[in-house]
Design a protein around this motif. Structure first.
Motif, PDB file in Angstrom:
ATOM      1  N   THR A 115       0.844  -1.183   0.000  1.00 22.71           N
ATOM      2  CA  THR A 115       0.000   0.000   0.000  1.00 22.71           C
ATOM      3  C   THR A 115       0.882   1.236   0.000  1.00 22.71           C
ATOM      4  N   SER A 116       0.299   2.354  -0.402  1.00 18.38           N
ATOM      5  CA  SER A 116       1.009   3.627  -0.359  1.00 18.38           C
ATOM      6  C   SER A 116       0.300   4.462   0.702  1.00 18.38           C
ATOM      7  N   ALA A 117       0.885   4.451   1.895  1.00 21.49           N
ATOM      8  CA  ALA A 117       0.189   5.002   3.065  1.00 21.49           C
ATOM      9  C   ALA A 117       0.275   6.527   3.138  1.00 21.49           C
ATOM     10  N   ASP A 118      -0.220   7.152   2.074  1.00 17.48           N
ATOM     11  CA  ASP A 118      -0.149   8.624   1.977  1.00 17.48           C
ATOM     12  C   ASP A 118      -1.510   9.159   1.553  1.00 17.48           C
ATOM     13  N   PHE A 119      -2.558   8.400   1.818  1.00 18.36           N
ATOM     14  CA  PHE A 119      -3.835   8.607   1.134  1.00 18.36           C
ATOM     15  C   PHE A 119      -4.995   8.567   2.128  1.00 18.36           C
ATOM     16  N   PRO A 120      -5.052   9.555   3.051  1.00 21.94           N
ATOM     17  CA  PRO A 120      -6.150   9.534   4.020  1.00 21.94           C
ATOM     18  C   PRO A 120      -7.497   9.769   3.337  1.00 21.94           C
ATOM     19  N   PHE A 129      -7.975   6.426   3.315  1.00 15.54           N
ATOM     20  CA  PHE A 129      -7.884   5.030   2.883  1.00 15.54           C
ATOM     21  C   PHE A 129      -6.674   4.312   3.476  1.00 15.54           C
ATOM     22  N   GLU A 130      -5.510   4.995   3.451  1.00 15.37           N
ATOM     23  CA  GLU A 130      -4.327   4.415   4.115  1.00 15.37           C
ATOM     24  C   GLU A 130      -3.408   5.563   4.460  1.00 15.37           C
ATOM     25  N   PHE A 131      -3.103   5.680   5.744  1.00 16.85           N
ATOM     26  CA  PHE A 131      -2.270   6.778   6.210  1.00 16.85           C
ATOM     27  C   PHE A 131      -1.804   6.495   7.626  1.00 16.85           C
ATOM     28  N   LEU A 167      -3.945  -3.057  -1.682  1.00 14.43           N
ATOM     29  CA  LEU A 167      -5.104  -2.210  -1.376  1.00 14.43           C
ATOM     30  C   LEU A 167      -4.538  -0.820  -1.172  1.00 14.43           C
ATOM     31  N   SER A 168      -4.866   0.074  -2.098  1.00 11.09           N
ATOM     32  CA  SER A 168      -4.257   1.391  -2.027  1.00 11.09           C
ATOM     33  C   SER A 168      -5.115   2.417  -2.753  1.00 11.09           C
ATOM     34  N   GLY A 169      -6.417   2.281  -2.590  1.00 13.47           N
ATOM     35  CA  GLY A 169      -7.328   3.172  -3.313  1.00 13.47           C
ATOM     36  C   GLY A 169      -7.057   3.098  -4.804  1.00 13.47           C
ATOM     37  N   MET A 170      -6.651   1.915  -5.261  1.00 17.82           N
ATOM     38  CA  MET A 170      -6.216   1.785  -6.648  1.00 17.82           C
ATOM     39  C   MET A 170      -7.405   1.586  -7.587  1.00 17.82           C
ATOM     40  N   SER A 171      -7.473   2.430  -8.596  1.00 14.04           N
ATOM     41  CA  SER A 171      -8.563   2.343  -9.561  1.00 14.04           C
ATOM     42  C   SER A 171      -8.290   1.227 -10.561  1.00 14.04           C
ATOM     43  N   ALA A 172      -9.326   0.455 -10.822  1.00 14.61           N
ATOM     44  CA  ALA A 172      -9.180  -0.698 -11.725  1.00 14.61           C
ATOM     45  C   ALA A 172      -9.273  -0.226 -13.174  1.00 14.61           C
ATOM     46  N   GLU A 202      -5.768  -0.120 -18.468  1.00 17.28           N
ATOM     47  CA  GLU A 202      -4.318  -0.175 -18.658  1.00 17.28           C
ATOM     48  C   GLU A 202      -3.667  -1.066 -17.594  1.00 17.28           C
ATOM     49  N   ARG A 203      -4.060  -0.896 -16.356  1.00 22.52           N
ATOM     50  CA  ARG A 203      -3.485  -1.722 -15.278  1.00 22.52           C
ATOM     51  C   ARG A 203      -3.896  -3.184 -15.411  1.00 22.52           C
ATOM     52  N   LYS A 204      -5.104  -3.397 -15.964  1.00 24.41           N
ATOM     53  CA  LYS A 204      -5.593  -4.778 -16.118  1.00 24.41           C
ATOM     54  C   LYS A 204      -4.720  -5.584 -17.069  1.00 24.41           C
ATOM     55  N   VAL A 247      -0.032  16.415  -9.327  1.00 23.53           N
ATOM     56  CA  VAL A 247      -0.684  15.096  -9.245  1.00 23.53           C
ATOM     57  C   VAL A 247       0.295  14.091  -8.654  1.00 23.53           C
ATOM     58  N   GLN A 248      -0.250  12.957  -8.203  1.00 20.06           N
ATOM     59  CA  GLN A 248       0.623  11.895  -7.711  1.00 20.06           C
ATOM     60  C   GLN A 248       1.177  11.090  -8.892  1.00 20.06           C
ATOM     61  N   THR A 249       2.461  10.783  -8.824  1.00 18.74           N
ATOM     62  CA  THR A 249       3.115  10.016  -9.885  1.00 18.74           C
ATOM     63  C   THR A 249       2.427   8.663 -10.086  1.00 18.74           C
ATOM     64  N   ALA A 250       2.167   8.327 -11.341  1.00 16.18           N
ATOM     65  CA  ALA A 250       1.597   7.036 -11.747  1.00 16.18           C
ATOM     66  C   ALA A 250       0.145   6.848 -11.340  1.00 16.18           C
ATOM     67  N   SER A 251      -0.514   7.935 -10.927  1.00 19.16           N
ATOM     68  CA  SER A 251      -1.928   7.830 -10.551  1.00 19.16           C
ATOM     69  C   SER A 251      -2.809   8.131 -11.760  1.00 19.16           C
ATOM     70  N   ILE A 252      -4.100   7.836 -11.627  1.00 25.33           N
ATOM     71  CA  ILE A 252      -5.004   8.185 -12.718  1.00 25.33           C
ATOM     72  C   ILE A 252      -5.214   9.695 -12.768  1.00 25.33           C
ATOM     73  N   GLN A 253      -4.846  10.378 -11.683  1.00 18.17           N
ATOM     74  CA  GLN A 253      -4.900  11.842 -11.707  1.00 18.17           C
ATOM     75  C   GLN A 253      -3.830  12.390 -12.658  1.00 18.17           C
ATOM     76  N   LEU A 267      -7.399  15.383  -7.029  1.00 13.34           N
ATOM     77  CA  LEU A 267      -7.547  14.326  -6.018  1.00 13.34           C
ATOM     78  C   LEU A 267      -8.938  13.724  -6.133  1.00 13.34           C
ATOM     79  N   GLU A 268      -9.091  12.504  -5.648  1.00  7.53           N
ATOM     80  CA  GLU A 268     -10.427  11.924  -5.603  1.00  7.53           C
ATOM     81  C   GLU A 268     -11.229  12.548  -4.466  1.00  7.53           C
ATOM     82  N   ASP A 269     -12.556  12.548  -4.643  1.00  9.45           N
ATOM     83  CA  ASP A 269     -13.441  13.276  -3.716  1.00  9.45           C
ATOM     84  C   ASP A 269     -13.230  12.965  -2.233  1.00  9.45           C
TER      85      ASP A 269
HETATM   86  N1  ARG Z   1      -7.242   6.114  -7.414  1.00 12.75           N
HETATM   87  C1  ARG Z   1      -6.055   6.672  -7.944  1.00 12.75           C
HETATM   88  C2  ARG Z   1      -5.331   5.680  -8.822  1.00 12.75           C
HETATM   89  O1  ARG Z   1      -5.636   4.517  -8.782  1.00 12.75           O
HETATM   90  C3  ARG Z   1      -5.112   7.199  -6.895  1.00 12.75           C
HETATM   91  C4  ARG Z   1      -4.747   6.211  -5.866  1.00 12.75           C
HETATM   92  C5  ARG Z   1      -3.642   6.701  -4.965  1.00 12.75           C
HETATM   93  N2  ARG Z   1      -3.478   5.854  -3.840  1.00 12.75           N
HETATM   94  C6  ARG Z   1      -2.604   6.057  -2.836  1.00 12.75           C
HETATM   95  N3  ARG Z   1      -2.593   5.239  -1.847  1.00 12.75           N
HETATM   96  N4  ARG Z   1      -1.807   7.085  -2.884  1.00 12.75           N
HETATM   97  O2  ARG Z   1      -4.460   6.008  -9.574  1.00 12.75           O
END
Ligand code: ARG
Length: 269
Positions: free
Chosen positions: A50-55, A57-59, A110-115, A118-120, A157-163, A201-203
């Motif tokens: 996980t990437s624990a930088d995402f309150p 969801f994980e922080f 588990l890291s708030g990762m969007s399915a 491309e990732r699939k 934006v966060q690197t490698a995110s869908i943002q 960022l996501e909502d």
């Molecule tokens: N939902 C976005 C994605 O899948 C951002 C997820 C970032 N998660 C995190 N733990 N930083 O790209």
């Protein structure tokens, strides 16, 4: 005649007694075997990335301790407990998670990762457990009301995110400068410091930051499809994915998933 009868009765009783003993005996051994199975023998460990930088969801809530907490952690614990696994959490940059799965350094993410499609191509996903919208967040003293107003501005934006993908998409029509950072708190920090004009960022995450930072505000990107967070697995773990999906479905059904949403961000948004 009487004697014969009592012999017969006695042997019947004896057989019964022996049978009872036998049963009792075998029952005992079964129980011991059972006990070893659940208590003593070690549970299978699943390594979770996980990437624990995402309150929320994980922080790490530094005021409360060093543990990684959040919606995803509770969800991972609930599912694995039901399935009889133990989890070991590894914190890493979001950009490294897919690679960690591909090289089997972790078993689940588990890291708030969007399915995303491309990732699939490189990992498998569970069913979706949370649906999110994108928000543009900015400083109240430099307010924005539309994507067009981002022209000439720096978007973090966060690197490698869908943002990051979203920012690239915006750049096709609006002249923005994209700047990426590995950790979400860094992009919020850059925004507050005035080095970024906006961040995406996501909502649920944006709202958490808006609540805590009175100098920030945001708007939701309309007409953008929702994206769904899912658990990621290395390719080819179909049985494990099916087990997880079964529990996710149960948790949707019995309200446990909604309870987690209420606990971490006040319910469905
Ligand atoms: N939902 C976005 C994605 O899948 C951002 C997820 C970032 N998660 C995190 N733990 N930083 O790209």
């Amino acid at each position: 005649m009487k004697k014969l009868f009592s012999y017969a009765l006695m042997s019947l009783l004896l057989i019964g007694l022996l049978a009872a003993c036998g049963q009792g005996g075998s029952k005992d051994t079964e129980q011991t075997a059972d006990n070893t199975g659940s208590d003593v023998a070690e549970k299978k460990i699943l390594k979770m990335g996980t990437s624990a930088d995402f309150p929320p969801f994980e922080f790490v809530d530094t005021a409360k301790g060093e543990d990684i907490i959040g919606f995803d952690i509770d969800l991972a614990n609930a599912i694995t407990e039901k399935l009889g696994y133990e989890i070991e959490i590894q914190d890493m940059d979001f950009a490294g998670l897919i690679e960690a799965l591909k090289s089997n350094r972790v078993d689940i993410v588990l890291s708030g990762m969007s399915a995303t499609d491309e990732r699939k191509e490189s990992v498998d996903f569970s069913d979706i457990y949370y649906s999110a919208d994108q928000m543009i967040v900015f400083k109240k003293d430099a307010p924005l009301t539309s994507v067009e107003e981002l022209a000439g501005k720096t978007v973090g934006v966060q690197t490698a995110s869908i943002q990051e993908d979203k920012a690239k998409e915006i750049k096709e029509t609006t002249d923005i400068k994209i700047d990426s950072r590995n950790r979400v708190p860094e992009i919020v920090q850059e925004l507050k410091a005035g080095r970024f004009d906006a961040v995406i960022l996501e909502d649920a995450i944006a709202k958490g930051y808006l609540d805590k930072n009175q100098d920030l505000a945001g708007f939701t990107l309309e007409g953008d499809e929702e994206n769904g967070f899912a658990i990621a697995f290395p390719k080819g773990k179909d049985e494990l994915v099916a087990e997880f999906n079964k529990v996710i479905a149960e948790m949707k059904e019995n309200g446990e998933l909604e309870q987690l949403a209420v606990k971490w961000f006040g319910g469905e948004q």
